[in-house]
Design an enzyme around this catalytic site. Structure first.
Site, PDB file in Angstrom:
ATOM      1  N   GLY A  76      -1.369  -3.881  -4.895  1.00 51.64           N
ATOM      2  CA  GLY A  76      -1.117  -4.573  -3.425  1.00 51.64           C
ATOM      3  C   GLY A  76      -1.179  -6.347  -3.277  1.00 51.64           C
ATOM      4  O   GLY A  76      -0.634  -7.031  -3.219  1.00 51.64           O
ATOM      5  N   GLU A 136       0.717  -1.533   2.959  1.00 54.24           N
ATOM      6  CA  GLU A 136       0.971   0.331   3.362  1.00 54.24           C
ATOM      7  C   GLU A 136      -0.546   0.464   2.280  1.00 54.24           C
ATOM      8  O   GLU A 136       0.124   0.630   0.918  1.00 54.24           O
ATOM      9  CB  GLU A 136       1.665   0.333   3.782  1.00 54.24           C
ATOM     10  CG  GLU A 136       2.527   0.386   5.364  1.00 54.24           C
ATOM     11  CD  GLU A 136       1.804  -0.076   6.199  1.00 54.24           C
ATOM     12  OE1 GLU A 136       0.791   0.947   5.770  1.00 54.24           O
ATOM     13  OE2 GLU A 136       2.045  -0.153   6.833  1.00 54.24           O
ATOM     14  N   GLY A 172       2.081   1.426  -1.546  1.00 50.87           N
ATOM     15  CA  GLY A 172       1.307   1.657  -2.598  1.00 50.87           C
ATOM     16  C   GLY A 172      -0.407   1.668  -3.022  1.00 50.87           C
ATOM     17  O   GLY A 172      -1.101   1.121  -2.090  1.00 50.87           O
TER      18      GLY A 172
END
Length: 463
Positions: free
Chosen positions: A193, A210, A188
């Site tokens: 994150g 990621e 996201g």
């Protein structure tokens, strides 16, 4: 919280059984998943079309095919991955044998995004199952039709104690993050994150993030410009531009700008239609996932000069394929990741200024260079950093299961795909097996014996 707590407890109780599963048992699970995906591929594509009009061909290529590829690769290589890896033992430990044993981490959480809502849940799940973990996976609330099909697919293949898809709004994700998972895999935005990482820190849970970022493209003077335009067109507008490794902005020599613009225009007209009405009606172009995403991009480009003056269509959540031709480094589209079908074009005279600009900003997820000049390519790669890179193409590096896929800095941490995914969800346990004969007892006290003094002289000699 009670429901997810109960599910977490069930999987925690089963995690040792799953961790001790054999290679053949894990392969059987993965092949059953492959069979389910193949049998329901039309439903899967229909779900993504219902969510944001993702073209069926793109769903086939970037969601179903990539998921099946990941399964096939894991099934082919799993026996090798699971085998303990022998390593050398130094002379000072003569008589011992050493190896690395790959162990499942336990119960893992996968938080999937909306942009590739099927494959970006399935692919990390494949890696987690291959490594012997139990999995709780939450799809994005922004793609509800795909979430339902994922819940059904996973439910038909796995028992809840092994893998379960849970559906809910943001509050569900927050509840899940309160639990002491053994690993969290998040795909996201960088902003979210940071929230995931902060929550994981409370339990010292390792994370794979990621994320994204503004992935630059550098076009050199020594190129096939038509080839550049075609490949950039494809990589930028696939999935409606909602791709984490999509080209975010483009640097091109001043003298090539006019020719590139004309070539890019021809690509848009050739692929999506010569008129704005044709482009609006095309079935080969995804829409923005929701009104919020549409509004954000429509506002960013309202005052910019565009190659084609197609107007955004709010009722369709349609942002047309857009090349911005007179962007400055201070333009709104250069502030953060675009995540849509908009490509800002900037010019340069000297390559050094481009490299300086890239280095002065957060590390991108991908970097793309178009050039026939090997020296120039080498210079860019050694002078910058990014999660991944591609030379004379875009996006394709993530399709090779032998390459790690992941970010660096603000674009993420950790990687997966192929064996890299297996290792992400595994603990590499160091094991030393001492045989009957050993020299190590020579290093035990008292240190004044003749043998002990001899042993220490040997150690010095080995230095």
């Amino acid at each position: 919280m009670d429901n997810v707590q109960a599910l977490f407890d069930v999987q925690s109780a089963h995690r040792w059984t799953m961790a001790q599963s054999t290679t053949s048992e894990r392969k059987a699970m993965l092949l059953a998943l492959k069979k389910e995906i193949i049998s329901r591929r039309e439903e899967i594509k229909a779900a993504m079309y219902a969510d944001f009009k993702k073209p069926y061909a793109e769903s086939e290529l970037t969601e179903i095919h990539t998921s099946i590829d990941e399964i096939n690769f894991a099934v082919k290589k799993l026996s090798k991955w699971m085998k303990p890896k022998k390593v050398k033992t130094p002379i000072a430990l003569f008589g011992s044998k050493s190896f690395i044993q790959y162990e499942a981490k336990g119960v893992v959480l996968i938080l999937a995004p909306w942009n590739y809502p099927f494959s970006l849940l399935i692919n990390p799940l494949v890696a987690a199952i291959a490594a012997g973990n139990c999995v709780i996976a939450r799809p994005s609330e922004k793609t509800p039709h795909t979430a339902k099909i994922l819940e059904s697919v996973i439910g038909n293949v796995f028992s809840d104690k092994i893998a379960k898809v849970v559906i809910g709004e943001i509050d569900l994700a927050e509840k899940l993050l309160e639990l002491p998972f053994d690993h969290i895999f998040f795909t996201g935005s960088t902003q979210v994150g940071k929230v995931v990482m902060a929550a994981a820190a409370k339990h010292l849970t390792p994370v794979t993030l990621e994320l994204g970022g503004k992935s630059p493209v550098i076009i050199d003077r020594d190129v096939n410009l038509e080839d550049c335009a075609e490949k950039l067109f494809w990589g930028k507008f696939m999935n409606g531009g909602q791709t984490c490794v999509a080209p975010d902005y483009l640097f091109i020599p001043e003298e090539l700008k006019a020719d590139f613009i004309e070539l890019f225009k021809k690509q848009i007209e050739k692929r999506f239609g010569e008129t704005s009405s044709e482009r609006l009606k095309t079935e080969d172009f995804a829409r923005m996932v929701d009104v919020k995403a549409y509004d954000r991009l429509a506002n960013k480009i309202k005052d910019e000069k565009k190659l084609l003056e197609d107007g955004p269509q709010s009722d369709e959540r349609f942002i047309p394929p857009t090349l911005l031709t007179d962007v400055t480094l201070n333009s709104p589209v250069m502030e953060d990741e675009i995540f849509g079908p908009i490509l800002p074009l900037l010019t340069y005279k000297k390559l050094e200024t481009v490299i300086d600009y890239i280095r002065a900003h957060p590390k991108p997820l991908a970097l793309y260079v178009f050039s026939k000049n090997k020296k120039m390519i080498k210079n860019v790669l050694k002078s910058t950093t990014s999660g991944g890179a591609a030379i004379n193409h875009v996006v394709l590096h993530l399709a090779n299961p032998n390459l790690p896929f992941g970010g660096v800095g603000h674009s993420g941490m950790g990687s997966y795909h192929g064996e890299f995914g297996f290792k992400t969800f595994s603990h590499e346990r160091a094991v030393l097996n001492q045989g009957r004969f050993t020299l190590t007892s020579l290093y035990f006290p008292p240190y004044t014996t003749a043998l002990s003094k001899f042993a220490f002289r040997v150690l010095r000699w080995l230095e």
